[in-house]
Design an enzyme around this catalytic site. Structure first.
Site, short mmCIF file in Angstrom:
data_model
loop_
_atom_site.label_atom_id
_atom_site.label_comp_id
_atom_site.label_asym_id
_atom_site.label_seq_id
_atom_site.Cartn_x
_atom_site.Cartn_y
_atom_site.Cartn_z
N ASP A 28 7.05 -14.89 -0.24
CA ASP A 28 7.03 -13.43 -0.15
C ASP A 28 7.19 -12.79 -1.52
OD1 ASP A 28 6.60 -13.64 2.53
OD2 ASP A 28 8.28 -12.41 3.15
N HIS A 78 3.99 -13.62 3.82
CA HIS A 78 3.20 -12.55 3.20
C HIS A 78 2.17 -13.09 2.21
CE1 HIS A 78 4.81 -8.60 4.54
NE2 HIS A 78 5.78 -9.39 4.97
N GLU A 122 -7.09 9.93 0.81
CA GLU A 122 -6.90 11.34 1.10
C GLU A 122 -6.62 11.56 2.58
OE1 GLU A 122 -9.87 14.05 -0.19
OE2 GLU A 122 -9.71 13.50 -2.30
#
Length: 737
Positions: A206, A239, A700
């Site tokens: 990780d 991860h 956005e």
């Protein structure tokens, strides 16, 4: 004489007052400590519940997308949108990949002021990288690719399980999760020294996601690994997986920092992650692995697996036909001759129903059947029928055992590849529990919970005395359990928010007694009192909790109306607490939290829940014209939606077309089993596409509908905010699943 008050009487009188005062102070202090501890615990519980629900939702989404891949023809629109993330089993010669990752045609401009690298690397260059990243400089993409290519070659030479030997003058330093927090790694190097032949390091997975400096951490660790190949060791974490990286920020970080060559860097990192060793054994007595074990974990089996086949631990690798021996790196590997057979014999699912049985039944459970919510056109159905009868299909001469129905576990259990996958999944995703036994990890949705009896049996069987793991954030940075035979180590301090937790690393010498060093990377935390630190973290947790409550408004209103039978808009505090818990399933002390969550004035001891929702409402863009149910879906499943956006954005440009935007929402609506009309999607698209150029800027869009006005640490990497247990179990309540 004889009738006055003696000094002794006065002394006893004053002593009694002092004792009573001391008792009062002690009682007050104990109450203060108890309240502080209660606040600390529920704050922690809020953070952890949201983090784990996000991980579980990521696994469910991946299962759903895998279902689409396995059950749609290659020409279908839905399959084309997501097929590229399932190409991890491309079979190419290493030399061909090395040509693809070639860096020699990339020029380094004269104005580049960052560090320069020559290979083989030297100690000075590795240390120079640390100083450059401390000063916020960036390594040029040519050097990044060159470094990663050398690292990949090195990892291909390593065994699945590293072996380390210590001596009196050579203690090994073991570090847990870093999660992209460079300041923690720099502090560890400051306190313990740089890696060297006299100062070996083991990093327990990780390294990436959530933090903002994941790629810098990888570059530093890989550089020291190349300089000291016998003294720097790395284990794989859950991860180190490109599917997980899509959700938790690492993919976006690389594409933002390396716009031109980011895609190539990510592909090379996929290869490197799959070659990371799975575990490390120190002095043949201490095993270090990322997540944990199960009652079937076997280090001898793990030492033999082809670990590089498991590019993502969330999905077992597909079998390969003999005709698939060599392919081009640019070939489209969507065609899968085995897909038709998966209608009968599907891969194991990481999801679980409300009640679950044995470990085997959990691992072997077939994938959720989403067929009732997916419309398949007649052409696709004919194509699937044709593929069922193709001479390449393994279903032609299946034995009876392989012809078992979808719910059966026999055929899955007999596949050795599935057994290997379960072992790796448990290694990366599991957590310890206090009670004996081994059960599915219902919180994360993958791996298992294992008890002290499983630890004892595992250590005895492998002649070990201690298991060191990471994977879980601990408030003190470490925690012993299972009679001090399991040590959890977490090295990312201030993980949820500033002051939320310490980081820690362990020094281990030949006596094999762990010496724990704790720290906190932020100077701000050292200036705060305990009360200030707890208060700051509590405010951050409550802010996240308010966002969750707001995004579940419709469910909460329904729950309140069950208590408000006369439709007055008022509920008692008790009913309010019961209703909120029935929706959120977080197990929090809602009555105690009421004063901080409900600031509007009570009406004769009753809560006006409509006024409360107005109080919770968070102002965003002008959304009056947008369908409110669609808006609530957006807020509640924001992270899932962004993950799908990132998948659909195949060229990693950060933009998707209006049509892809529609398809993304269609995928989400099928996944959530809800109707979203084309008109509602069009209204949403018009709101975002302000310049009318026919494309949507993903960043956005996500920023416009962010519930928070300031990104909290919990949401770093676009990560953890997802639905509650109610959302995560909706699919499981479906009788067709």
């Amino acid at each position: 004489m004889g009738c006055g008050v003696t000094k002794s009487d006065q002394f006893h009188k004053h002593t009694g007052k002092a004792i009573r005062a001391a008792v009062l102070i002690q009682r007050w202090y104990r109450q203060y400590v108890a309240r502080t501890e209660m606040r600390r615990r529920y704050t922690w519980h809020i953070f952890q519940s949201i983090e784990y629900s996000g991980e579980q939702a990521q696994i469910k989404l991946y299962n759903f997308l895998g279902y689409l891949m396995d059950n749609f023809t290659p020409a279908s629109t839905e399959r084309n949108l997501i097929s590229h993330i399932f190409r991890e089993n491309e079979v190419c010669l290493d030399a061909e990949w090395e040509r693809y990752f070639c860096y020699k045609n990339i020029e380094v401009p004269e104005i580049y002021s960052g560090p320069h690298l020559t290979f083989p690397l030297t100690v000075d260059q590795a240390v120079g990288l640390v100083e450059a990243f401390r000063n916020k400089k960036q390594l040029h993409s040519r050097y990044v690719l060159q470094l990663l290519l050398e690292t990949w070659k090195r990892f291909r030479l390593l065994p699945n399980i590293n072996r380390i030997a210590t001596c009196q003058s050579k203690e090994v330093c073991i570090c847990g999760d870093l999660h992209g927090q460079l300041e923690d790694l720099l502090l560890i190097f400051y306190k313990n020294g740089m890696p060297s032949s006299e100062n070996p390091y083991l990093f327990n997975g990780d390294f990436v996601d959530r933090g903002k400096d994941s790629i810098e951490i990888l570059i530093i660790l890989f550089a020291f690994l190349l300089v000291y190949p016998g003294d720097v060791f790395l284990n794989r974490g859950n991860h180190e997986d490109h599917i997980v990286n899509l959700r938790y920020g690492f993919t976006k970080e690389v594409l933002t920092k390396y716009k031109m060559y980011g895609k190539r860097i990510l592909k090379l990192l996929q290869k490197i992650f799959s070659w990371l060793p799975l575990a490390t054994v120190i002095d043949q007595k201490v095993v270090v692995l990322h997540g944990g074990i199960s009652d079937s974990t076997d280090l001898n089996l793990l030492a033999r697996v082809d670990r590089h086949n498991y590019v993502s631990a969330l999905r077992p690798p597909k079998r390969k036909t003999t005709s698939n021996s060599i392919r081009s790196v640019d070939s489209d590997l969507e065609e899968d001759f085995w897909a038709s057979n998966r209608l009968i014999q599907r891969r194991s699912s990481l999801t679980y129903p409300k009640t679950f049985g044995s470990r085997d039944s959990f691992h072997n459970r077939s994938l959720q059947d989403f067929s009732d919510r997916i419309k398949v056109d007649p052409a696709d159905e004919l194509e699937m029928c044709r593929r069922k009868t193709t001479p390449f299909s393994p279903g032609v001469n299946r034995s009876k055992k392989e012809s078992t129905p979808p719910g059966s576990t026999d055929s899955v259990s007999s596949d050795p590849t599935k057994d290997e996958w379960r072992q790796i999944l448990d290694l990366l995703w599991s957590d310890p529990m206090t009670t004996d036994g081994c059960v599915p990890n219902e919180v994360r949705g993958g791996g298992c919970y294992w008890g002290p009896d499983v630890t004892e049996e595992f250590l005895n069987r492998h002649n070990l005395q201690l298991l060191i793991r990471s994977h879980e954030c601990k408030q003190e940075g470490y925690e012993f359990c299972h009679n001090r035979k399991v040590l959890t180590l977490f090295s990312a301090s201030n993980y949820y928010d500033v002051g939320s937790n310490r980081g820690a690393y362990v020094k281990l010498g030949p006596d094999l007694v762990p010496y724990v060093v704790q720290y906190q990377a932020s100077s701000m935390t050292r200036e705060l009192t305990v009360r200030q630190s707890v208060g700051r973290t509590e405010r951050s947790a409550l802010k996240v909790l308010r966002e969750q409550l707001f995004s579940h408004k419709s469910d909460l209103v329904c729950a309140f109306k069950q208590y408000d039978t006369e439709n007055t808009g008022l509920v008692s505090v008790n009913d309010w607490a019961s209703a909120v818990e029935s929706v959120m399933f977080l197990g929090l002390p809602w009555r105690m939290l009421r004063s901080q969550l409900v600031t509007c004035k009570l009406n004769d001891g009753m809560i006006d829940y409509n006024e409360w929702f107005n109080e919770l409402a968070i102002k965003g863009p002008n959304t009056d014209h947008i369908d409110q149910s669609l808006l609530e879906t957006l807020y509640r499943h924001r992270a899932t939606l962004e993950t799908i956006f990132r998948i659909v954005d195949t060229d990693n440009s950060g933009f998707i077309t209006i049509e892809d935007f529609r398809q993304t929402w269609k995928l989400l609506s099928v996944y959530l089993k809800m109707e979203i009309t084309d008109e509602a999607i069009s209204d949403l698209a018009v709101t975002i596409d302000s310049n009318h150029d026919g494309s949507i800027d993903i960043d956005e869009f996500m920023e416009a509908f962010r519930l928070t006005d300031k990104k909290s640490r919990l949401e770093r990497g676009r990560s953890m905010f997802m639905g509650t247990a109610t959302d995560l179990t909706k699919l499981e309540g479906d009788p067709n699943i």
